[in-house]
Design an enzyme around this catalytic site. Structure first.
Site, PDB file in Angstrom:
ATOM      1  N   VAL A 164       0.910  -1.134  -0.054  1.00 19.05           N
ATOM      2  CA  VAL A 164      -0.220   0.027   0.025  1.00 19.05           C
ATOM      3  C   VAL A 164       0.815   1.149   0.057  1.00 19.05           C
ATOM      4  O   VAL A 164       0.363   2.454   0.101  1.00 19.05           O
ATOM      5  CB  VAL A 164      -1.049  -0.182   1.126  1.00 19.05           C
ATOM      6  CG1 VAL A 164      -1.841  -1.144   1.032  1.00 19.05           C
ATOM      7  CG2 VAL A 164      -0.422  -0.042   2.611  1.00 19.05           C
ATOM      8  N   ASP A 165       1.920   1.096  -0.191  1.00 17.06           N
ATOM      9  CA  ASP A 165       3.153   2.235  -0.300  1.00 17.06           C
ATOM     10  C   ASP A 165       3.366   2.568  -1.525  1.00 17.06           C
ATOM     11  O   ASP A 165       2.521   2.012  -2.431  1.00 17.06           O
ATOM     12  CB  ASP A 165       4.534   1.703   0.245  1.00 17.06           C
ATOM     13  CG  ASP A 165       5.013   0.711  -0.391  1.00 17.06           C
ATOM     14  OD1 ASP A 165       5.356   0.708  -1.543  1.00 17.06           O
ATOM     15  OD2 ASP A 165       5.505  -0.303   0.231  1.00 17.06           O
ATOM     16  N   HIS A 212      -4.215  -4.133  -3.180  1.00 19.81           N
ATOM     17  CA  HIS A 212      -4.460  -3.589  -1.734  1.00 19.81           C
ATOM     18  C   HIS A 212      -4.749  -2.212  -1.458  1.00 19.81           C
ATOM     19  O   HIS A 212      -4.662  -1.833  -0.300  1.00 19.81           O
ATOM     20  CB  HIS A 212      -3.863  -4.574  -0.857  1.00 19.81           C
ATOM     21  CG  HIS A 212      -3.756  -5.912  -0.715  1.00 19.81           C
ATOM     22  ND1 HIS A 212      -2.961  -6.851  -0.345  1.00 19.81           N
ATOM     23  CD2 HIS A 212      -4.727  -6.762  -1.435  1.00 19.81           C
ATOM     24  CE1 HIS A 212      -3.252  -8.070  -0.531  1.00 19.81           C
ATOM     25  NE2 HIS A 212      -4.521  -8.094  -1.358  1.00 19.81           N
TER      26      HIS A 212
HETATM   27  N1  LIG Z   1       4.775  -2.001   2.437  1.00 16.92           N
HETATM   28  C1  LIG Z   1       3.507  -2.173   2.625  1.00 16.92           C
HETATM   29  O1  LIG Z   1       2.962  -1.454   1.798  1.00 16.92           O
HETATM   30  C2  LIG Z   1       3.113  -3.372   3.180  1.00 16.92           C
HETATM   31  C3  LIG Z   1       3.858  -3.785   4.496  1.00 16.92           C
HETATM   32  C4  LIG Z   1       3.292  -4.758   5.441  1.00 16.92           C
HETATM   33  C5  LIG Z   1       2.007  -5.676   4.984  1.00 16.92           C
HETATM   34  N2  LIG Z   1       1.437  -5.051   3.812  1.00 16.92           N
HETATM   35  C6  LIG Z   1       0.225  -5.770   3.625  1.00 16.92           C
HETATM   36  O2  LIG Z   1       0.136  -7.156   4.223  1.00 16.92           O
HETATM   37  C7  LIG Z   1      -0.147  -8.195   3.578  1.00 16.92           C
HETATM   38  C8  LIG Z   1       0.800  -9.231   3.785  1.00 16.92           C
HETATM   39  O3  LIG Z   1       1.066 -10.082   2.729  1.00 16.92           O
HETATM   40  P1  LIG Z   1       2.599 -10.175   2.122  1.00 16.92           P
HETATM   41  O4  LIG Z   1       2.779 -11.326   1.289  1.00 16.92           O
HETATM   42  O5  LIG Z   1       2.890  -8.865   1.113  1.00 16.92           O
HETATM   43  O6  LIG Z   1       3.747  -9.851   3.262  1.00 16.92           O
HETATM   44  P2  LIG Z   1       4.011 -11.054   4.377  1.00 16.92           P
HETATM   45  O7  LIG Z   1       4.360  -9.973   5.403  1.00 16.92           O
HETATM   46  O8  LIG Z   1       3.163 -11.812   4.613  1.00 16.92           O
HETATM   47  O9  LIG Z   1       5.565 -11.695   3.920  1.00 16.92           O
HETATM   48  C9  LIG Z   1       6.592 -10.755   3.649  1.00 16.92           C
HETATM   49  C10 LIG Z   1       7.485 -11.534   3.039  1.00 16.92           C
HETATM   50  O10 LIG Z   1       8.648 -11.084   2.794  1.00 16.92           O
HETATM   51  C11 LIG Z   1       9.897 -11.706   2.758  1.00 16.92           C
HETATM   52  N3  LIG Z   1      10.953 -10.678   3.162  1.00 16.92           N
HETATM   53  C12 LIG Z   1      11.492 -10.131   4.252  1.00 16.92           C
HETATM   54  N4  LIG Z   1      12.471  -9.391   3.976  1.00 16.92           N
HETATM   55  C13 LIG Z   1      12.669  -9.333   2.655  1.00 16.92           C
HETATM   56  C14 LIG Z   1      13.491  -8.843   1.622  1.00 16.92           C
HETATM   57  N5  LIG Z   1      14.504  -7.883   2.084  1.00 16.92           N
HETATM   58  N6  LIG Z   1      13.711  -9.099   0.286  1.00 16.92           N
HETATM   59  C15 LIG Z   1      12.540  -9.870  -0.154  1.00 16.92           C
HETATM   60  N7  LIG Z   1      11.798 -10.777   0.805  1.00 16.92           N
HETATM   61  C16 LIG Z   1      11.847 -10.353   1.904  1.00 16.92           C
HETATM   62  C17 LIG Z   1       9.712 -12.646   4.135  1.00 16.92           C
HETATM   63  O11 LIG Z   1      10.285 -13.718   4.160  1.00 16.92           O
HETATM   64  C18 LIG Z   1       8.090 -13.042   4.000  1.00 16.92           C
HETATM   65  O12 LIG Z   1       7.797 -14.127   2.929  1.00 16.92           O
HETATM   66  C19 LIG Z   1      -0.473  -7.646   2.260  1.00 16.92           C
HETATM   67  O13 LIG Z   1      -1.825  -7.965   2.068  1.00 16.92           O
HETATM   68  C20 LIG Z   1      -0.041  -6.275   2.244  1.00 16.92           C
HETATM   69  O14 LIG Z   1      -1.140  -5.489   1.746  1.00 16.92           O
HETATM   70  C21 LIG Z   1       1.595  -4.172   3.088  1.00 16.92           C
END
Ligand SMILES: NC(=O)c1ccc[n+]([C@@H]2O[C@H](COP(=O)([O-])OP(=O)(O)OC[C@H]3O[C@@H](n4cnc5c(N)ncnc54)[C@H](O)[C@@H]3O)[C@@H](O)[C@H]2O)c1
Ligand SMILES: [Zn+2]
Length: 259
Positions: free
Chosen positions: A109-110, A125
């Site tokens: 969502v960023d 999302h």
């Molecule tokens: N930045 C954002 O917008 C943000 C952040 C957190 C969660 N979310 C939301 O939460 C939900 C969670 O699902 P998801 O699958 O996106 O996230 P998740 O938190 O379930 O999984 C994150 C994955 O990223 C991996 N990871 C961690 N550091 C990493 C790196 N440096 N490089 C590559 N991989 C790395 C982890 O091992 C893990 O498998 C999503 O629906 C999303 O919308 C969004």
């Protein structure tokens, strides 16, 4: 299935696919933004938030139960995103599009893909910057974040809608909510016609988004995954590259552009 560390150029089969692929879909999750300092849900359980599960903070039910708790959490995350910069992974994906047909489908969502220069980004999302009324859906213009991005956040009463006095909510898709229809249809179509699907930093646990790799696999596209840890997508992926987005993507894109 091949699993390898840090050296995509050492796996000839993957290198050949990379060089040949023209229509590329990059499917990103929270891990793609981790090296920009945006916590994944798991890493966001700090300070005030350690007592809450994502279900308490990222569902309509959780919001109605305690609006200030949920709104404060999102304001803290919005401040973090606003203060963050795209990382080398985001930048490599954007650079790839100069020579290939690259579309990003993100669960994030960023806005870090856009700020890195990617022009075709599908947000499954929603966006943390697009707030709206919980009751009538009217858009609400958020002021710049007032929260300390370096802190750990606190509860905050949401503003009220000018039209109906309803509570203002973040414009993200919560658990138990539907995905935006147009974005989902476009994402499915892209996965059906891709030459290569690259999954980056997603645990593959959050459906329906996590079903997209299956759509691409059924259509015959090779699937590669970049993640430092094993995930639910490992078995489906043809190539599992263990490493972080910021370390692997610049090398992977450099290898792809050799062709
Ligand atoms: N930045 C954002 O917008 C943000 C952040 C957190 C969660 N979310 C939301 O939460 C939900 C969670 O699902 P998801 O699958 O996106 O996230 P998740 O938190 O379930 O999984 C994150 C994955 O990223 C991996 N990871 C961690 N550091 C990493 C790196 N440096 N490089 C590559 N991989 C790395 C982890 O091992 C893990 O498998 C999503 O629906 C999303 O919308 C969004
Ligand atoms: Zn309203």
């Amino acid at each position: 299935m091949d699993t390898f560390d840090l050296h995509p150029d050492l796996v000839p089969a993957f290198h050949a696919i990379l060089r040949k692929a023209r229509r590329i879909v990059v499917f990103t999750g929270a891990g793609a933004s981790a090296e920009s300092g945006i916590p994944t849900f798991r890493d966001a359980q700090v300070g005030l938030w350690h007592r809450f599960r994502p279900q308490d903070l990222a569902t309509p039910e959780g919001f109605l139960r305690d609006p200030a708790l949920v709104y404060g959490w999102y304001e803290w995350r919005r401040a973090k995103v606003a203060a963050a910069e795209p990382n080398a992974g985001h930048r490599a994906i954007a650079a790839w599009a100069q020579t290939r047909d690259v579309t990003v489908i993100t669960q994030n969502v960023d806005d870090l893909h856009e700020r890195a220069g990617s022009s075709r980004v599908i947000h499954l999302h929603g966006s943390i910057f697009a707030a709206r009324c919980f009751d009538c859906g009217a858009a609400y213009k958020l002021p710049p974040p007032s929260v300390d991005a370096a802190g750990t956040g606190e509860a905050m009463d949401p503003p009220r809608c000018a039209a109906c006095n309803g509570l203002i909510r973040p414009g993200v898709v919560w658990f138990n909510e539907n995905l935006p229809q147009r974005e989902w249809a476009k994402a499915e179509e892209l996965c059906r016609t891709a030459d290569l699907l690259l999954c980056i930093g997603t645990s593959g646990l959050v459906y329906p988004a996590a079903g997209l790799p299956q759509v691409a696999a059924q259509a015959g596209a090779p699937i590669a995954q970049i993640n430092p840890e094993a995930t639910d997508l490992d078995a489906l992926a043809d190539f599992n590259i263990r490493g972080t987005a910021g370390k692997i993507m610049p090398r992977l894109v450099a290898a792809a552009m050799q062709g």
